[in-house]
Scaffold this motif. Structure first.
Motif, mmCIF file in Angstrom:
data_model
loop_
_atom_site.group_PDB
_atom_site.id
_atom_site.type_symbol
_atom_site.label_atom_id
_atom_site.label_comp_id
_atom_site.label_asym_id
_atom_site.label_seq_id
_atom_site.Cartn_x
_atom_site.Cartn_y
_atom_site.Cartn_z
ATOM 1 N N ALA A 128 48.144 52.870 24.480
ATOM 2 C CA ALA A 128 48.495 52.266 23.199
ATOM 3 C C ALA A 128 49.683 51.313 23.355
ATOM 4 C CB ALA A 128 48.815 53.352 22.175
ATOM 5 N N ASN A 129 50.594 51.627 24.280
ATOM 6 C CA ASN A 129 51.780 50.798 24.494
ATOM 7 C C ASN A 129 51.577 49.691 25.520
ATOM 8 O OD1 ASN A 129 53.492 52.212 22.686
ATOM 9 N ND2 ASN A 129 53.795 53.823 24.206
ATOM 10 N N PHE A 130 50.823 49.975 26.574
ATOM 11 C CA PHE A 130 50.741 49.037 27.704
ATOM 12 C C PHE A 130 49.315 48.611 28.038
ATOM 13 C CE2 PHE A 130 54.224 52.141 28.554
ATOM 14 C CZ PHE A 130 55.287 51.295 28.251
ATOM 15 N N GLY A 131 48.378 48.849 27.122
ATOM 16 C CA GLY A 131 46.965 48.587 27.424
ATOM 17 C C GLY A 131 46.526 47.152 27.251
ATOM 18 N N ASP A 132 47.488 46.202 27.206
ATOM 19 C CA ASP A 132 47.089 44.797 27.103
ATOM 20 C C ASP A 132 46.534 44.282 28.422
ATOM 21 O OD1 ASP A 132 49.544 45.063 28.288
ATOM 22 O OD2 ASP A 132 50.639 43.927 26.765
ATOM 23 N N LEU A 133 46.843 44.957 29.512
ATOM 24 C CA LEU A 133 46.310 44.587 30.826
ATOM 25 C C LEU A 133 45.944 45.853 31.592
ATOM 26 C CD1 LEU A 133 47.460 41.837 33.209
ATOM 27 C CD2 LEU A 133 47.274 44.151 34.115
ATOM 28 N N VAL A 134 44.831 45.792 32.325
ATOM 29 C CA VAL A 134 44.350 46.959 33.079
ATOM 30 C C VAL A 134 43.890 46.493 34.454
ATOM 31 C CG1 VAL A 134 42.549 48.729 33.215
ATOM 32 C CG2 VAL A 134 43.637 48.238 31.018
ATOM 33 N N THR A 135 44.188 47.279 35.478
ATOM 34 C CA THR A 135 43.554 47.085 36.780
ATOM 35 C C THR A 135 42.676 48.300 37.048
ATOM 36 O OG1 THR A 135 45.206 48.198 38.176
ATOM 37 C CG2 THR A 135 45.635 45.904 37.559
ATOM 38 N N PHE A 136 41.512 48.059 37.604
ATOM 39 C CA PHE A 136 40.574 49.148 37.876
ATOM 40 C C PHE A 136 40.168 49.095 39.336
ATOM 41 C CE2 PHE A 136 36.147 50.783 38.022
ATOM 42 C CZ PHE A 136 36.438 52.103 37.731
ATOM 43 N N ASP A 137 40.356 50.205 40.023
ATOM 44 C CA ASP A 137 40.136 50.251 41.469
ATOM 45 C C ASP A 137 39.304 51.468 41.820
ATOM 46 O OD1 ASP A 137 40.341 49.652 44.156
ATOM 47 O OD2 ASP A 137 42.198 50.762 44.400
ATOM 48 N N THR A 138 38.311 51.292 42.702
ATOM 49 C CA THR A 138 37.481 52.418 43.160
ATOM 50 C C THR A 138 37.495 52.529 44.671
ATOM 51 O OG1 THR A 138 35.494 51.034 43.231
ATOM 52 C CG2 THR A 138 35.911 52.224 41.184
ATOM 53 N N THR A 139 38.563 52.058 45.309
ATOM 54 C CA THR A 139 38.572 52.039 46.780
ATOM 55 C C THR A 139 38.826 53.404 47.379
ATOM 56 O OG1 THR A 139 40.916 51.444 46.766
ATOM 57 C CG2 THR A 139 39.323 49.656 46.891
ATOM 58 N N ASP B 195 37.825 44.642 41.809
ATOM 59 C CA ASP B 195 37.440 44.027 43.079
ATOM 60 C C ASP B 195 36.178 43.178 42.854
ATOM 61 O OD1 ASP B 195 35.308 45.770 42.939
ATOM 62 O OD2 ASP B 195 36.144 47.201 44.357
ATOM 63 N N GLN B 196 35.699 42.588 43.915
ATOM 64 C CA GLN B 196 34.583 41.636 43.809
ATOM 65 C C GLN B 196 33.256 42.381 43.858
ATOM 66 O OE1 GLN B 196 34.984 38.512 46.679
ATOM 67 N NE2 GLN B 196 33.087 37.501 46.107
ATOM 68 N N ASP B 197 32.985 43.179 42.829
ATOM 69 C CA ASP B 197 31.780 43.995 42.768
ATOM 70 C C ASP B 197 30.852 43.438 41.692
ATOM 71 O OD1 ASP B 197 29.860 45.998 42.138
ATOM 72 O OD2 ASP B 197 31.131 47.501 43.089
ATOM 73 N N PRO B 198 29.669 42.932 42.052
ATOM 74 C CA PRO B 198 28.755 42.340 41.059
ATOM 75 C C PRO B 198 28.339 43.336 39.976
ATOM 76 C CG PRO B 198 28.065 41.791 43.299
ATOM 77 C CD PRO B 198 29.137 42.823 43.415
ATOM 78 N N ALA B 199 28.110 44.599 40.363
ATOM 79 C CA ALA B 199 27.702 45.607 39.386
ATOM 80 C C ALA B 199 28.796 45.831 38.356
ATOM 81 C CB ALA B 199 27.362 46.916 40.099
ATOM 82 N N MET B 200 30.045 45.867 38.820
ATOM 83 C CA MET B 200 31.172 46.045 37.917
ATOM 84 C C MET B 200 31.307 44.843 36.978
ATOM 85 S SD MET B 200 35.041 47.103 39.051
ATOM 86 C CE MET B 200 34.419 48.126 40.382
ATOM 87 N N TYR C 161 39.336 38.973 29.553
ATOM 88 C CA TYR C 161 39.360 38.151 30.760
ATOM 89 C C TYR C 161 39.229 39.045 31.982
ATOM 90 C CZ TYR C 161 41.109 35.367 34.640
ATOM 91 O OH TYR C 161 41.240 34.748 35.853
ATOM 92 N N HIS C 162 38.303 38.687 32.867
ATOM 93 C CA HIS C 162 38.040 39.485 34.071
ATOM 94 C C HIS C 162 38.555 38.742 35.291
ATOM 95 C CE1 HIS C 162 34.868 41.315 37.017
ATOM 96 N NE2 HIS C 162 36.076 41.816 37.193
ATOM 97 N N GLY C 163 39.668 39.211 35.864
ATOM 98 C CA GLY C 163 40.219 38.623 37.076
ATOM 99 C C GLY C 163 39.803 39.399 38.307
ATOM 100 N N LEU C 164 39.776 38.703 39.444
ATOM 101 C CA LEU C 164 39.402 39.346 40.703
ATOM 102 C C LEU C 164 40.632 39.618 41.555
ATOM 103 C CD1 LEU C 164 36.216 37.341 41.771
ATOM 104 C CD2 LEU C 164 36.350 39.562 40.626
ATOM 105 N N CYS C 165 40.610 40.738 42.222
ATOM 106 C CA CYS C 165 41.721 41.152 43.084
ATOM 107 C C CYS C 165 41.838 40.196 44.274
ATOM 108 C CB CYS C 165 41.482 42.584 43.563
ATOM 109 S SG CYS C 165 42.579 43.114 44.878
ATOM 110 N N ILE D 174 50.427 40.103 37.778
ATOM 111 C CA ILE D 174 49.507 40.879 38.625
ATOM 112 C C ILE D 174 48.372 39.980 39.073
ATOM 113 C CG2 ILE D 174 47.847 42.792 38.641
ATOM 114 C CD1 ILE D 174 49.600 44.227 36.627
ATOM 115 N N ARG D 175 48.021 40.058 40.342
ATOM 116 C CA ARG D 175 46.894 39.298 40.869
ATOM 117 C C ARG D 175 45.935 40.181 41.659
ATOM 118 N NH1 ARG D 175 47.604 33.880 41.596
ATOM 119 N NH2 ARG D 175 45.397 33.943 42.116
ATOM 120 N N SER D 176 46.224 41.481 41.713
ATOM 121 C CA SER D 176 45.378 42.346 42.531
ATOM 122 C C SER D 176 45.385 43.761 41.985
ATOM 123 C CB SER D 176 45.846 42.309 43.985
ATOM 124 O OG SER D 176 46.414 43.502 44.401
ATOM 125 N N THR D 177 44.453 44.582 42.495
ATOM 126 C CA THR D 177 44.385 45.994 42.113
ATOM 127 C C THR D 177 45.231 46.859 43.031
ATOM 128 O OG1 THR D 177 42.422 46.356 43.492
ATOM 129 C CG2 THR D 177 42.044 45.720 41.212
#
Length: 551
Positions: free
Chosen positions: A217-228, A288-293, A305-309, A390-393
């Motif tokens: 609620a406070n910081f959810g304006d930007l999110v990084t999602f990683d499955t490595t 990351d650069q995942d087509p399914a994601m 907006y969807h940015g790539l790591c 931020i430019r990466s996960t």
């Protein structure tokens, strides 16, 4: 000798074996057919008897060493009906084997037992992520040595394995749902979701505890999602939603264990994420650069907006074009320049074409593919997006490091989430420490009489204040080259001495707003040195409320 109970007999025999140096065990037991009372009981040396022939003939993967020597030592007792006590009826004390050393008798099976107190400590150490070896060493020192502890490290591991097997008696699914129910009992704001396959078995799992909901609620304006990070014995991918908090430290918004990494699984996950957070969508998400994601995100969060790591892009570039980076080639540096340094789109396009011509790239399949996605990774095409720098996960790398330190591959799903909670609590503790420091002490002001800095040190956390202070310092090195004023908008051209490049700051006199060509506030959330220079020109001494983000 006479004993009141068989427990007393056994206790005596165990102590006797410890004193002499031989292991003991129970032998036969006789009961009365009339009243069922025990009439006699036999206790022997653990080396009594020999291995049976049927066991000798069995085909084994490995042969076990013999432990029996047909030792004749025995200690039999019989019930005295008149007194109700047990009296020694037969005793043979001559062994046919060597005794154990007094320093090693504590290793004998009959001398080892995990008490309730130690069982509780073992479970506490396990749930706290302390490795069995370290926990055993700690308890040994507390007891005054391993000989006084009462059990070995192997006993400790066996106890934990047995407890795990008992917990899983109804299967992992029931165990997991029990964990979720326990979390809901502790806090009704706990959120979770499970996805079932066509035979109603759990495949994908998502959770977000109450603290994660508040942080989002406070910081959810930007999110990084990683499955490595792959965890547990099946290497199921762990997906973690993260971002910076107001101390520029890691904060977690949710986590998921995925069965696979298909578009359908990601779509379910992103939908579950939004449900847990009351439908609030972030402005920006990095993956990351995942087509399914990417496919799932375009369907579930079309306006985000969807940015790539950039880290993943660099790794893929090295993988596909590594031959161009040998023998002192500057190809990688040029590629990085296109990604991180160029602010003008025309300059990017020219540099990109020059790179392809200079290095004579024939197989352009990967480069053409990544070029089509340039709006998701090239700096000049991201000027209108909120990224906080931020430019990466890689933000989640510290979390992955902690998980690797504490999590083991043989954990069941419920145990995994229990340990994951503990790692998250460690991150939360670091945030509280930063919060304490922010309230306990303030950064030194180089300019003690500046109203703007006095305001900033009060409203910003120390790490954000230092970033603004750097911009304030740069503003002192800037100058206003030109100013055009009309009735509605004032336009200022800002430049730095001995540096190329100009920046345009516009000031709307109607709504008192500023806009700079560098777009630092829109991207990063703090004012740039160019706007601060105009503040000085307009005699603005404090930061307007609209330029102090809630986060």
């Amino acid at each position: 000798m006479e004993f009141d109970t068989l427990e007393d007999v056994w206790e005596f025999w165990v102590k006797y074996g410890r004193q002499v140096g031989f292991d003991v065990r129970k032998h036969y037991i006789n009961k009365s057919k009339n009243d069922g009372k025990i009439t006699s009981r036999g206790f022997v040396c653990a080396k009594q008897g020999i291995r049976g022939k049927e066991k000798e003939d069995m085909i084994r993967t490995r042969n076990r060493d013999d432990t029996r020597t047909n030792c004749p030592v025995r200690f039999y007792v019989s019930l005295v009906r008149e007194s109700g006590k047990f009296k020694v009826s037969d005793f043979v004390g001559e062994h046919n084997h060597t005794f154990h050393l007094s320093e090693t008798v504590y290793i004998m099976r009959s001398q080892r037992k995990i008490s309730e107190v130690h069982a509780g400590l073992i479970e506490l150490a396990s749930s706290s992520g302390i490795k069995p070896k370290a926990a055993h060493e700690l308890m040994s020192r507390e007891a005054g040595g391993r000989a006084n502890l009462g059990f070995t490290e192997l006993d400790q591991k066996n106890y934990l394995r047995t407890r795990r097997q008992k917990n899983l008696v109804y299967g992992q699914a029931a165990c997991l749902l029990g964990y979720f129910q326990d979390q809901l009992t502790k806090n009704p704001s706990f959120q979770y979701g499970v996805q079932l396959d066509n035979i109603e078995q759990i495949t994908n799992i998502f959770l977000a505890n109450a603290r994660m909901v508040i942080d989002y609620a406070n910081f959810g304006d930007l999110v990084t999602f990683d499955t490595t990070y792959g965890t547990n014995i099946e290497l199921r991918p762990l997906g973690v939603f993260t971002d910076f908090n107001h101390h520029r430290g890691l904060t977690v918004f949710g986590a998921a264990l995925l069965y696979d990494e298909t578009a359908e699984s990601f779509k379910w996950l992103f939908e579950s994420f939004l449900v847990a957070h009351a439908g609030k969508r972030p402005k920006t998400i990095f993956t990351d650069q995942d087509p399914a994601m990417a496919k799932a995100l375009s369907e579930v969060m079309p306006n985000t907006y969807h940015g790539l790591c950039t880290w993943h892009i660099m790794q893929n570039g090295i993988k596909h074009l590594g031959n161009l980076m040998k023998d002192g080639s500057s190809f990688l540096q040029v590629f990085k320049t296109c990604m991180f340094e160029l602010n003008d789109e025309n300059e990017f396009e020219k540099t990109w074409e020059d790179m392809i011509d200079t290095y004579g790239i024939h197989d352009r399949s990967w480069l053409d593919g990544i070029y089509k996605l340039k709006g998701k990774w090239a700096k000049c095409y991201m000027k209108n997006e909120f990224t906080l720098g931020i430019r990466s996960t890689q933000l989640s790398e510290s979390l992955n490091g902690d998980l690797k330190d504490y999590l083991k591959s043989d954990l069941d799903v419920a145990e995994f989430f229990e340990h994951f909670d503990r790692v998250i609590e460690q991150k939360r503790e670091r945030e509280l420490q930063a919060e304490f420091n922010a309230r306990q002490k303030f950064p030194q002001l180089g300019l003690k009489n500046s109203p703007l800095l006095k305001q900033a040190v009060q409203v910003y956390t120390p790490v954000i204040f230092r970033m603004l202070y750097d911009q304030y310092d740069l503003a002192s090195a800037a100058r206003i080259k030109n100013c055009q004023e009309d009735s509605l908008v004032h336009t200022y051209t800002i430049e730095f001495m001995h540096q190329l490049g100009e920046f345009i700051v516009s000031y709307d006199t109607t709504d008192k707003t500023f806009a700079c060509s560098c777009r630092k506030f829109e991207i990063f959330g703090i004012l740039c040195c160019h706007v601060l220079k105009v503040f000085d020109c307009l005699d603005i001494k404090t930061i307007p409320d609209m330029y102090i983000l809630k986060r």
